[in-house]
Enzyme design. Structure first.
Site, PDB file in Angstrom:
ATOM      1  N   SER A 177       0.975  -1.152  -0.098  1.00  0.00           N
ATOM      2  CA  SER A 177      -0.034   0.093   0.097  1.00  0.00           C
ATOM      3  C   SER A 177       0.864   1.143  -0.024  1.00  0.00           C
ATOM      4  CB  SER A 177      -1.124  -0.099   1.172  1.00  0.00           C
ATOM      5  OG  SER A 177      -1.652   1.046   1.382  1.00  0.00           O
ATOM      6  N   ASP A 230      -2.972   6.073  -2.855  1.00  0.00           N
ATOM      7  CA  ASP A 230      -1.868   5.331  -2.410  1.00  0.00           C
ATOM      8  C   ASP A 230      -1.126   4.522  -3.527  1.00  0.00           C
ATOM      9  OD1 ASP A 230      -4.153   3.737  -2.085  1.00  0.00           O
ATOM     10  OD2 ASP A 230      -3.379   2.972  -0.417  1.00  0.00           O
ATOM     11  N   ASP A 270      -1.628   1.244  -3.820  1.00  0.00           N
ATOM     12  CA  ASP A 270      -2.367   0.216  -4.379  1.00  0.00           C
ATOM     13  C   ASP A 270      -3.693   0.557  -4.730  1.00  0.00           C
ATOM     14  OD1 ASP A 270      -2.915   0.533  -1.808  1.00  0.00           O
ATOM     15  OD2 ASP A 270      -3.684  -1.658  -1.748  1.00  0.00           O
ATOM     16  N   ASP A 314      -6.522   1.543  -3.304  1.00  0.00           N
ATOM     17  CA  ASP A 314      -7.627   1.505  -2.755  1.00  0.00           C
ATOM     18  C   ASP A 314      -8.202   2.780  -2.068  1.00  0.00           C
ATOM     19  OD1 ASP A 314      -5.787   1.401  -0.641  1.00  0.00           O
ATOM     20  OD2 ASP A 314      -6.520  -0.315   0.265  1.00  0.00           O
TER      21      ASP A 314
HETATM   22 MG    MG Z   1      -3.890   1.100   0.049  1.00  0.00          MG
END
Ligand code: MG
Length: 453
Positions: A95, A237, A239, A241
């Site tokens: 992340s 960020d 990744d 999400d």
């Molecule tokens: Mg993340």
């Protein structure tokens, strides 16, 4: 031994997170989920190594692997959710952590984060000798294309595409050279939004800047958004999400404010509904939700907890103040592309982002922490609980004291020897004084405990 944290197993590559660990994790995950397992990565240098090791472990216990390539975490979650023949997923990502880190995160067959029970099963198996299957039973890997496009299509189906296309918006995008490098520009182009992209190179130096999408780390995005007079600045960020925003004036929009604005947009399209957020979220969200006919329900901290509560209680929206927002119509997990698409819809329907932000109620939030050894944490909690006389006590997570003019959250960290003290009020003097009062009390309590010992 391995231990899942709130977002999977994470560590520094080749120190904590070695190929040997990844291989054994793959075997354990394969035994728990069985069947076919999808795998994807973010853009870290170590992505191929960790993915290969996890995949080898999966195949060695007879599991077939579907390699989806580089994807945002919510895109592999959506893939797993929408493919009945897939038993689970593995996302290789750390992340927002620095580039030296990577992580292994498990996805249940409904696309949600693995349950604690599944994680415990994996942890337990990890410590055992997991036999490989016979040579003829070894699993195969198939490369799968199209998951990114299917995800973008699904996101588009949840918003008013025509209205967004007709608005002629411009966006400035910072993907931190991360997993959204392809999906977010694709989404914007499909929505007819002119996009200027920075840090959109998956072979670039990950993450292009310090990876947590905070104001300090997004100076380039803020400057660029203002310079080209874009309607919105967007950052993810590593990744993707999570998603945070910048106004056309180059102002960073804190996550609690975007949470409130998106909640308003969602509530404006229906009659009421439940919105879920952790007890650490600013009261401005509660104000906005109530003003728009909704009901705010507080949960413990952690996005999987928010998502589970929403599933149990038919929430219409939920999320955390760090830009992790959950849209149940799409799926029960944080979804950066959904956050972006819904915010664009909100701009079209409710006016410029800068004006929407300026119209929000203003609160002052003080965030402090004190040193507190783990062994005193429970005693300190009990001390605060038993001495709270002039406030309503909420024990959802730590201790939240609700006053007529604000609240204080007293919460031990799960991972560090610290105790957090948050205080919020419309009156900055009240917020600051209350934070200081509790910090002083906590420090005195810990000191007296240490003297006793
Ligand atoms: Mg993340």
């Amino acid at each position: 031994m391995v231990k899942f944290g709130t977002n999977g197993v994470r560590g520094i590559v080749n120190e904590d997170l070695t190929p040997a660990l990844a291989l054994q994790m793959g075997k354990a995950i394969g035994k728990v989920y069985g069947g076919r397992i999808a795998i994807a990565t973010d853009t870290r240098v170590s992505a191929d190594m960790i993915r290969s090791a996890v995949s080898a472990g999966l195949m060695s216990v007879g599991v077939d692997v579907l390699d989806l390539g580089v994807l945002p975490t919510p895109a592999i979650q959506y893939y797993v959710k929408t493919h009945d023949d897939v038993a689970g997923g593995v996302m290789i990502t750390a992340s927002h952590n620095p580039p030296a880190f990577n992580g292994i995160k498990c996805i249940a067959n409904d696309g949600t984060e693995a349950s604690r029970m599944e994680e415990e099963n994996i942890e337990r198996l990890y410590d055992t000798d997991i036999p490989c299957v016979a040579w003829s039973e070894v699993g195969q890997t198939k490369e799968v294309s199209g998951a990114a496009e299917a995800y973008v299509e699904a996101v588009m189906s949840k918003v008013d595409v025509e209205a967004i296309r007709n608005a002629g918006l411009t966006a400035c995008v910072d993907c931190a050279n991360g997993a959204a490098f392809y999906t977010t520009p694709l989404l914007l182009s499909r929505l007819g939004v002119r996009a200027v992209t920075i840090n959109g190179n998956p072979q670039g130096e990950f993450p292009g800047h310090e990876s947590e999408p905070t104001a300090d780390n997004l100076v380039d995005l803020m400057t660029m958004t203002k310079a080209i007079d874009a309607d919105i600045g967007v950052a993810h960020d590593g990744d993707a999400d999570r998603c945070v925003f910048v106004t056309s004036d180059g102002e960073y929009v804190p996550g609690d404010k975007s949470l409130a604005l998106i909640a308003r947009n969602i509530l404006s399209m229906r009659e009421g509904g439940k919105v879920y957020t952790p007890v650490a979220t600013s009261m401005l969200v509660e104000d906005v939700v109530k003003a728009n006919g909704g009901q705010l329900i507080y949960t413990a901290v952690g996005s999987p907890i928010v998502a589970r509560k929403m599933m149990d209680g038919d929430g219409v929206f939920g999320g955390e103040e760090n830009g992790g927002l959950i849209f149940p119509e799409m799926q029960y997990c944080r979804d950066g592309a959904m956050a972006l698409a819904t915010m664009l819809e909100s701009i079209v329907k409710h006016g410029p982002l800068s004006r929407q932000v300026a119209d929000l109620p203003v609160y002052c939030t003080c965030k402090e922490k004190i040193k507190c050894p783990d062994r005193f944490k429970e005693d300190l909690k009990e001390y605060f609980r038993s001495t709270a006389s002039d406030a309503k006590v909420d024990l959802t997570d730590g201790i939240r004291l609700n006053y007529a003019d604000g609240w204080v959250l007293l919460r031990p960290s799960g991972t560090e020897p610290i105790f957090r003290v948050y205080s919020e009020s419309r009156n900055p003097d009240v917020a600051k004084a209350r934070a200081q009062d509790f910090v002083d009390k906590a420090n005195a309590f810990v000191a007296s405990k240490e003297n006793e010992a």
